[in-house]
Design a protein around this motif. Structure first.
Motif, PDB file in Angstrom:
ATOM      1  N   ARG A  49       4.210   5.693   6.878  1.00 27.72           N
ATOM      2  CA  ARG A  49       5.479   5.990   6.524  1.00 27.72           C
ATOM      3  C   ARG A  49       6.036   7.104   5.297  1.00 27.72           C
ATOM      4  O   ARG A  49       7.233   6.952   5.176  1.00 27.72           O
ATOM      5  CB  ARG A  49       5.430   4.594   5.946  1.00 27.72           C
ATOM      6  N   HIS A  50       5.157   7.676   4.821  1.00 33.34           N
ATOM      7  CA  HIS A  50       5.394   8.118   3.852  1.00 33.34           C
ATOM      8  C   HIS A  50       5.838  10.069   4.923  1.00 33.34           C
ATOM      9  O   HIS A  50       6.115  11.127   4.392  1.00 33.34           O
ATOM     10  CB  HIS A  50       4.861   9.077   2.849  1.00 33.34           C
ATOM     11  N   ALA A  79       1.756   1.132  11.418  1.00 35.43           N
ATOM     12  CA  ALA A  79       3.050   0.744  10.212  1.00 35.43           C
ATOM     13  C   ALA A  79       4.028  -0.252  11.218  1.00 35.43           C
ATOM     14  O   ALA A  79       4.146  -0.853  10.116  1.00 35.43           O
ATOM     15  CB  ALA A  79       3.469   2.201  10.201  1.00 35.43           C
ATOM     16  N   LYS A  91       4.238  13.430  10.393  1.00 44.87           N
ATOM     17  CA  LYS A  91       3.916  12.460  10.770  1.00 44.87           C
ATOM     18  C   LYS A  91       3.550  12.205  12.569  1.00 44.87           C
ATOM     19  O   LYS A  91       2.816  11.127  13.012  1.00 44.87           O
ATOM     20  CB  LYS A  91       5.029  11.252  11.405  1.00 44.87           C
ATOM     21  N   LYS A 132       0.775  -1.289  -0.146  1.00 40.61           N
ATOM     22  CA  LYS A 132      -0.518   0.357  -0.090  1.00 40.61           C
ATOM     23  C   LYS A 132       1.056   1.356   0.111  1.00 40.61           C
ATOM     24  O   LYS A 132       0.875   1.896  -0.725  1.00 40.61           O
ATOM     25  CB  LYS A 132      -0.990  -0.219   1.405  1.00 40.61           C
ATOM     26  N   ASP A 133       2.192   1.251   0.668  1.00 44.04           N
ATOM     27  CA  ASP A 133       3.177   2.541   0.688  1.00 44.04           C
ATOM     28  C   ASP A 133       3.571   2.584  -0.858  1.00 44.04           C
ATOM     29  O   ASP A 133       3.931   3.767  -0.942  1.00 44.04           O
ATOM     30  CB  ASP A 133       3.701   2.431   1.884  1.00 44.04           C
ATOM     31  N   GLU A 134       3.726   1.143  -1.521  1.00 48.52           N
ATOM     32  CA  GLU A 134       4.584   1.987  -3.408  1.00 48.52           C
ATOM     33  C   GLU A 134       3.487   2.304  -3.587  1.00 48.52           C
ATOM     34  O   GLU A 134       3.346   3.082  -4.535  1.00 48.52           O
ATOM     35  CB  GLU A 134       5.033   0.226  -3.006  1.00 48.52           C
ATOM     36  N   GLU A 186       5.061  -3.625   9.391  1.00 49.86           N
ATOM     37  CA  GLU A 186       6.858  -3.996   8.527  1.00 49.86           C
ATOM     38  C   GLU A 186       6.475  -4.835   9.104  1.00 49.86           C
ATOM     39  O   GLU A 186       7.061  -5.580   7.803  1.00 49.86           O
ATOM     40  CB  GLU A 186       7.318  -2.618   9.775  1.00 49.86           C
ATOM     41  N   ALA A 198       0.120   3.207   5.460  1.00 52.26           N
ATOM     42  CA  ALA A 198       0.859   3.912   3.975  1.00 52.26           C
ATOM     43  C   ALA A 198       1.806   5.564   3.953  1.00 52.26           C
ATOM     44  O   ALA A 198       2.491   5.912   3.607  1.00 52.26           O
ATOM     45  CB  ALA A 198       0.337   3.450   3.392  1.00 52.26           C
TER      46      ALA A 198
END
Length: 263
Positions: A212-213, A254, A239, A169-171, A258, A209
């Protein structure tokens, strides 16, 4: 678009993944025909989002009402409002109740029919790596076999494209952010209420997600305090702001996700 422009059908739910797929296929130059399906899902609000996005982009869009089959697929927390919707991170032991029997095979079959009908040779859908652990019809083996069938089911072969099949999802979010997408124009929550719940597996994966960004999710969540839901003050780390949501600690989510391995 010209008569020589290749056509493609996109299964577009209105969610985060299919929203990214829709824009990716659009940037690849396809003349798109988006299909959304009303199968009696509790989160039918996603269909309104899909309709709005396609109207703004000028993309041909159909919402196909297949609620007549609801009685065949109603043994799921996503299609039976009397069942409690499980919360927590994606895992087979706590979210198996959200599996809708044969959903993607049904939707892909209809999308392939539409593709043949309009002379398209591609069908896109948003299966991704994070779904492998729970949804069999999002696994690489399923896509491979469906592609075999799609090649012989009609005189005009169709290829199924799942561009995020091996991505998390983060990608997917990273790809969308690189395209400048606004994820306020999506709906991910398994509940169709005014605000996302922040507790279901879909919400938690989405929040993780964004965390993480280092970003806050642009959607509103019912579990947010008014002060936490407000925009961060200048100088506030995004964050940190995201992690202040009670019951939706984005950094903790997250960290939990992970170590999850796709199967």
């Amino acid at each position: 678009m010209t008569s020589s422009t290749p056509r493609a059908v996109v299964i577009y739910s209105g969610g985060m993944d299919s929203y990214t797929v829709l824009h990716r296929a659009r940037r690849e130059g396809y003349e798109l025909h988006a299909l959304s399906f009303n199968y009696g899902q509790r989160h039918a609000r996603e269909l309104d989002i899909a309709k709005q996005v396609c109207a703004e982009l000028g993309i041909a869009h159909q919402i196909v009402d297949i609620r007549a089959i609801h009685g065949l697929i109603d043994n799921s927390a996503l299609t039976d409002a009397s069942q409690a919707l499980p919360s927590g991170d994606y895992a087979a032991d706590n979210l198996s109740a959200t599996v809708v029997p044969n959903r993607n095979m049904i939707l892909l079959s209809l999308a392939i029919a539409q593709a043949v009908n309009i002379g398209a040779d591609r069908v896109f859908y948003g299966a991704h790596g994070g779904d492998h652990v729970l949804y069999p019809d999002c696994r690489p083996e399923f896509v491979e076999k469906m592609n075999d069938v799609a090649a012989i089911a009609n005189f005009s072969p169709v290829t199924i494209e799942a561009p995020y099949l091996h991505k998390g999802k983060d990608e997917i979010l990273a790809d969308g952010l690189a395209m400048g997408l606004d994820y306020a124009n999506t709906w991910t929550c398994y509940l169709g209420e005014a605000l996302a719940c922040g507790e279901c597996g879909s919400c938690r994966e989405r929040l993780a997600a964004f965390a993480r960004h280092g970003l806050s999710d642009p959607l509103g969540y019912s579990s947010q305090r008014p002060e936490a839901a407000a925009s961060p003050q200048p100088g506030t780390d995004e964050k940190t702001a995201a992690s202040q949501r009670p019951g939706t600690d984005a950094e903790a989510i997250a960290d939990t996700n992970e170590g999850r391995q796709d199967v």
